[in-house]
Design a protein around this motif. Structure first.
Motif, PDB file in Angstrom:
ATOM      1  N   VAL A  38       0.856  -1.182   0.000  1.00 43.84           N
ATOM      2  CA  VAL A  38       0.000   0.000   0.000  1.00 43.84           C
ATOM      3  C   VAL A  38       0.893   1.233   0.000  1.00 43.84           C
ATOM      4  N   ASP A  39       0.953   1.932  -1.129  1.00 44.79           N
ATOM      5  CA  ASP A  39       1.726   3.170  -1.199  1.00 44.79           C
ATOM      6  C   ASP A  39       1.223   4.000  -2.374  1.00 44.79           C
ATOM      7  N   ASP A  40       1.896   5.100  -2.681  1.00 52.42           N
ATOM      8  CA  ASP A  40       1.438   5.988  -3.749  1.00 52.42           C
ATOM      9  C   ASP A  40       1.393   5.301  -5.110  1.00 52.42           C
ATOM     10  N   THR A  41       2.261   4.325  -5.313  1.00 49.02           N
ATOM     11  CA  THR A  41       2.306   3.665  -6.624  1.00 49.02           C
ATOM     12  C   THR A  41       1.115   2.740  -6.836  1.00 49.02           C
ATOM     13  N   THR A  42       0.430   2.366  -5.765  1.00 48.37           N
ATOM     14  CA  THR A  42      -0.712   1.458  -5.879  1.00 48.37           C
ATOM     15  C   THR A  42      -2.041   2.193  -5.717  1.00 48.37           C
ATOM     16  N   ASN A  43      -1.978   3.522  -5.696  1.00 47.56           N
ATOM     17  CA  ASN A  43      -3.158   4.361  -5.493  1.00 47.56           C
ATOM     18  C   ASN A  43      -3.644   4.869  -6.847  1.00 47.56           C
ATOM     19  N   PRO A  44      -4.780   4.394  -7.355  1.00 47.59           N
ATOM     20  CA  PRO A  44      -5.191   4.739  -8.720  1.00 47.59           C
ATOM     21  C   PRO A  44      -5.750   6.140  -8.889  1.00 47.59           C
ATOM     22  N   ASN A  45      -6.211   6.758  -7.792  1.00 46.95           N
ATOM     23  CA  ASN A  45      -6.936   8.023  -7.941  1.00 46.95           C
ATOM     24  C   ASN A  45      -6.503   9.126  -6.987  1.00 46.95           C
ATOM     25  N   GLY A  46      -5.521   8.854  -6.127  1.00 43.00           N
ATOM     26  CA  GLY A  46      -5.045   9.858  -5.188  1.00 43.00           C
ATOM     27  C   GLY A  46      -5.788   9.898  -3.873  1.00 43.00           C
TER      28      GLY A  46
END
Length: 229
Positions: free
Chosen positions: A174-182
């Motif tokens: 779980v981090d920014d690279t796995t966040n699709p929409n912010g």
């Protein structure tokens, strides 16, 4: 258990949900129309995905004033179950049945793809039977799915075990690279303090039929059905 699925002008996942509940999960379903405030004795209300009223204001904002929504609010306040998916989640935040807001994706683009969800809450019926060490592949399809809440609200969600899912990768990162929409804290779904109102942006009803090649959504619904009281 009797489910009610509401149709609003612009709903496009209502029949998907009816099909999933009736044909895939053998549940009793009542089709509800947004102009009729009568919930017809259902136990569990579902606000489906779509583009209610064309999303011409904020997504879910106009639908939150539909005649049936006052009945939904009363049902929830009495402890009845309510679940909103995608556009339905937006309605729940617009009616303040759930905290936070759904904003435009940080890319400013509509996103339609499979994502992986990591279950968080151990006390909500939708995640209770899920393995927190596993991830679940569920489709998303939204332009306004970026969950936002202020710092105090986020702490409250964490303290009360109200975060249902976080966006992750298949391995559970779980981090920014796995966040699709912010979304803040990678949040993909939340519940209220009393755990009877649920909202999530991903579409579990699109991952139940074997013909679609993905059955992970069935696990979410099974957890709900097995833990209803």
């Amino acid at each position: 258990m009797k489910f009610g699925v509401i149709t609003f002008p612009g709903s496009n996942c209502d029949q998907d949900m009816v099909y999933t509940l009736e044909s895939m999960l053998d549940q009793t379903v009542e089709k509800l129309w947004h102009k009729d405030p009568d919930l017809k004795g259902v136990d569990f209300v579902i606000l489906p995905g779509g583009f209610s009223y064309g999303d011409y204001l904020r997504s879910g904002a106009i639908a939150s004033f539909s005649p049936i929504m006052q009945s939904v609010i009363e049902h929830a306040n009495k402890g009845g179950y309510v679940m909103g998916i995608c556009n339905g989640y937006q309605m729940l935040t617009e009616t303040n049945l759930l905290g936070g807001a759904l904003l435009h994706n940080d890319s400013q683009k509509f996103i339609c793809k499979n994502v992986y969800l990591k279950p968080v809450s151990k006390s909500a019926i939708i995640t209770q039977d899920l393995n927190v060490e596993e991830t679940y592949k569920i489709p998303i399809a939204h332009g306004e799915g970026r969950f936002f809440i202020n710092e105090d609200g986020l702490k409250e969600l964490q303290d009360n075990d109200q975060i249902l899912f976080q966006y992750a990768n298949e391995a559970g990162l779980v981090d920014d690279t796995t966040n699709p929409n912010g979304s803040i804290f990678n949040i993909a779904g939340t519940t209220n303090k009393t755990k009877n109102v649920f909202g999530m942006m991903p579409h579990p009803e699109r991952a139940v039929d074997p013909n679609l090649g993905n059955l992970d959504g069935r696990k979410l619904f099974k957890s709900i059905l097995d833990n209803l009281v």
